[in-house]
Design a protein around this motif. Structure first.
Motif, PDB file in Angstrom:
ATOM      1  N   UNK A 259       0.845  -1.193   0.000  1.00 18.11           N
ATOM      2  CA  UNK A 259       0.000   0.000   0.000  1.00 18.11           C
ATOM      3  C   UNK A 259       0.882   1.245   0.000  1.00 18.11           C
ATOM      4  N   UNK A 260       0.536   2.193  -0.850  1.00 18.78           N
ATOM      5  CA  UNK A 260       1.233   3.472  -0.894  1.00 18.78           C
ATOM      6  C   UNK A 260       0.227   4.527  -1.328  1.00 18.78           C
ATOM      7  N   UNK A 261       0.642   5.768  -1.308  1.00 18.10           N
ATOM      8  CA  UNK A 261      -0.286   6.846  -1.660  1.00 18.10           C
ATOM      9  C   UNK A 261      -0.781   6.688  -3.088  1.00 18.10           C
ATOM     10  N   UNK A 262      -2.077   6.516  -3.229  1.00 22.22           N
ATOM     11  CA  UNK A 262      -2.693   6.461  -4.552  1.00 22.22           C
ATOM     12  C   UNK A 262      -2.563   5.140  -5.272  1.00 22.22           C
ATOM     13  N   UNK A 263      -2.022   4.108  -4.597  1.00 20.31           N
ATOM     14  CA  UNK A 263      -1.793   2.850  -5.305  1.00 20.31           C
ATOM     15  C   UNK A 263      -1.648   1.691  -4.337  1.00 20.31           C
ATOM     16  N   UNK A 264      -2.154   0.531  -4.731  1.00 19.27           N
ATOM     17  CA  UNK A 264      -1.934  -0.695  -3.966  1.00 19.27           C
ATOM     18  C   UNK A 264      -1.747  -1.853  -4.940  1.00 19.27           C
ATOM     19  N   UNK A 265      -0.936  -2.836  -4.530  1.00 19.82           N
ATOM     20  CA  UNK A 265      -0.666  -4.027  -5.331  1.00 19.82           C
ATOM     21  C   UNK A 265      -0.939  -5.240  -4.462  1.00 19.82           C
ATOM     22  N   UNK A 266      -1.714  -6.191  -4.982  1.00 22.38           N
ATOM     23  CA  UNK A 266      -2.048  -7.395  -4.225  1.00 22.38           C
ATOM     24  C   UNK A 266      -1.688  -8.641  -5.034  1.00 22.38           C
ATOM     25  N   UNK A 267      -1.063  -9.604  -4.351  1.00 20.30           N
ATOM     26  CA  UNK A 267      -0.754 -10.905  -4.940  1.00 20.30           C
ATOM     27  C   UNK A 267      -1.695 -11.933  -4.314  1.00 20.30           C
ATOM     28  N   UNK A 268      -2.381 -12.711  -5.158  1.00 22.33           N
ATOM     29  CA  UNK A 268      -3.288 -13.731  -4.651  1.00 22.33           C
ATOM     30  C   UNK A 268      -3.010 -15.056  -5.359  1.00 22.33           C
ATOM     31  N   UNK A 269      -3.371 -16.143  -4.673  1.00 30.36           N
ATOM     32  CA  UNK A 269      -3.177 -17.496  -5.225  1.00 30.36           C
ATOM     33  C   UNK A 269      -1.729 -17.716  -5.653  1.00 30.36           C
ATOM     34  N   UNK A 270      -0.793 -17.266  -4.821  1.00 29.24           N
ATOM     35  CA  UNK A 270       0.629 -17.385  -5.140  1.00 29.24           C
ATOM     36  C   UNK A 270       1.074 -18.844  -5.013  1.00 29.24           C
ATOM     37  N   UNK A 271       1.798 -19.317  -6.033  1.00 28.30           N
ATOM     38  CA  UNK A 271       2.342 -20.675  -6.022  1.00 28.30           C
ATOM     39  C   UNK A 271       3.809 -20.616  -6.433  1.00 28.30           C
ATOM     40  N   UNK A 272       4.632 -21.358  -5.695  1.00 32.21           N
ATOM     41  CA  UNK A 272       6.057 -21.373  -5.971  1.00 32.21           C
ATOM     42  C   UNK A 272       6.490 -22.734  -6.497  1.00 32.21           C
ATOM     43  N   UNK A 273       7.569 -22.724  -7.305  1.00 32.11           N
ATOM     44  CA  UNK A 273       8.168 -23.953  -7.826  1.00 32.11           C
ATOM     45  C   UNK A 273       7.145 -24.858  -8.508  1.00 32.11           C
ATOM     46  N   UNK A 274       6.316 -24.244  -9.336  1.00 42.96           N
ATOM     47  CA  UNK A 274       5.324 -24.994 -10.105  1.00 42.96           C
ATOM     48  C   UNK A 274       5.878 -25.274 -11.498  1.00 42.96           C
ATOM     49  N   UNK A 275       5.395 -26.344 -12.109  1.00 40.09           N
ATOM     50  CA  UNK A 275       5.797 -26.661 -13.473  1.00 40.09           C
ATOM     51  C   UNK A 275       4.960 -25.840 -14.448  1.00 40.09           C
ATOM     52  N   UNK A 276       5.622 -24.987 -15.195  1.00 40.29           N
ATOM     53  CA  UNK A 276       4.942 -24.120 -16.148  1.00 40.29           C
ATOM     54  C   UNK A 276       5.290 -24.587 -17.561  1.00 40.29           C
ATOM     55  N   UNK A 277       4.302 -24.938 -18.383  1.00 41.84           N
ATOM     56  CA  UNK A 277       4.585 -25.400 -19.757  1.00 41.84           C
ATOM     57  C   UNK A 277       5.340 -24.342 -20.549  1.00 41.84           C
ATOM     58  N   UNK A 278       6.278 -24.785 -21.382  1.00 34.34           N
ATOM     59  CA  UNK A 278       7.040 -23.843 -22.206  1.00 34.34           C
ATOM     60  C   UNK A 278       6.135 -23.018 -23.112  1.00 34.34           C
ATOM     61  N   UNK A 279       4.980 -23.595 -23.487  1.00 41.60           N
ATOM     62  CA  UNK A 279       4.062 -22.892 -24.374  1.00 41.60           C
ATOM     63  C   UNK A 279       3.550 -21.592 -23.755  1.00 41.60           C
TER      64      UNK A 279
END
Length: 275
Positions: free
Chosen positions: A176-196
């Motif tokens: 949270x900061x003045x005039x802006x906020x960023x939220x991360x949801x459903x975060x997953x680490x070390x997952x297999x992501x297809x090259x496609x």
């Protein structure tokens, strides 16, 4: 909105913080130890996925942007929502406007081509250099236990930032900061992501708006090879050291455009553009 906040926010969107700290360590650990622990945690990570929500207040109006985000080391990157797609396979990056069915393409090369793989330890040292960081307590956010940190600019105490930092991964789940906020949801680490996921095939009828090449290096002589004009090197830089030189060659509407950007200082305090 303060420009420094925007730069830091964009960095946090692309990057992620990793460390393994206890509550006591949050208060006592020094900058070097934080950088070391974060680097160690980052090195053990290979990929991540998340839903990212950005909320901005622009002239009294609230704007939101939500997208799917994925990252795979060392430099594969993906962002997508209903309106646009950005994807990079480590060598070529594409930006696609879904509504207009238009896209751009940029080939990346050079020793600094891992633009989506920043030096986290270095960034944290810079953050602690420019902000006073204090521990406010603990809260649960989106089902995860978080440490609450407050960052106050040493240069201007009115500039403040509040972070909800995941206890396990040291990942800011909300900023949270003045005039802006960023939220991360459903975060997953070390997952297999297809090259496609990191590849782009232009849809039928899609128009290529611009294409080009980008070269990045800590050596100006190296990027000089990628442009036809003589790069002018400043004699005075306020004692700031060169961080990187970036050269781009683009073809836009049939016109060839060459640009060089020289960036000086740990936090990019000075940037010089030559076209």
């Amino acid at each position: 909105m303060n420009y420094k906040y925007l730069i830091l926010s964009l960095f946090l969107i692309v990057g992620i913080f990793f460390a393994g700290c206890t509550e006591q360590q949050v208060n006592e650990i020094n900058a070097d130890e934080i950088a070391k622990k974060m680097q160690e945690k980052y090195e053990s990570m290979k990929s991540m996925e998340a839903d990212v929500l950005i909320t901005m207040n622009i002239m009294g109006q609230t704007k939101t942007m939500q997208y799917k985000y994925a990252f795979e080391k060392p430099n594969k990157f993906y962002m997508e929502n209903d309106e646009f797609l950005m994807v990079c396979d480590g060598k070529t990056c594409y930006s696609y406007d879904k509504k207009k069915n238009q896209y751009t393409m940029m080939e990346i090369k050079g020793e600094e081509n891992d633009i989506f793989n920043p030096d986290y330890g270095k960034f944290i040292k810079s953050m602690l250099k420019n902000f006073n960081v204090s521990y406010l307590g603990e809260e649960h956010y989106n089902g995860r236990k978080c440490y609450i940190l407050e960052l106050i600019s040493k240069e201007n105490p009115k500039e403040k930032m509040k972070m909800y930092v995941d206890e396990e991964y040291w990942q800011p789940l909300k900023i949270e900061m003045e005039g802006m906020s960023i939220e991360y949801k459903n975060v997953k680490f070390n997952v297999d992501i297809p090259d496609e996921r990191f590849k782009f095939t232009p849809p039928e009828g899609a128009k290529l708006m611009s294409s080009g090449k980008m070269a990045m290096s800590k050596n100006i002589d190296e990027v000089q090879k990628d442009v036809s004009f003589k790069i002018l090197v400043p004699k005075y830089t306020a004692n700031l050291k060169l961080q990187n030189a970036m050269a781009t060659k683009q073809k836009i509407n049939g016109e060839d455009i060459e640009t060089v950007i020289l960036t000086y200082g740990d936090s990019g305090e000075l940037a010089i553009s030559e076209t």
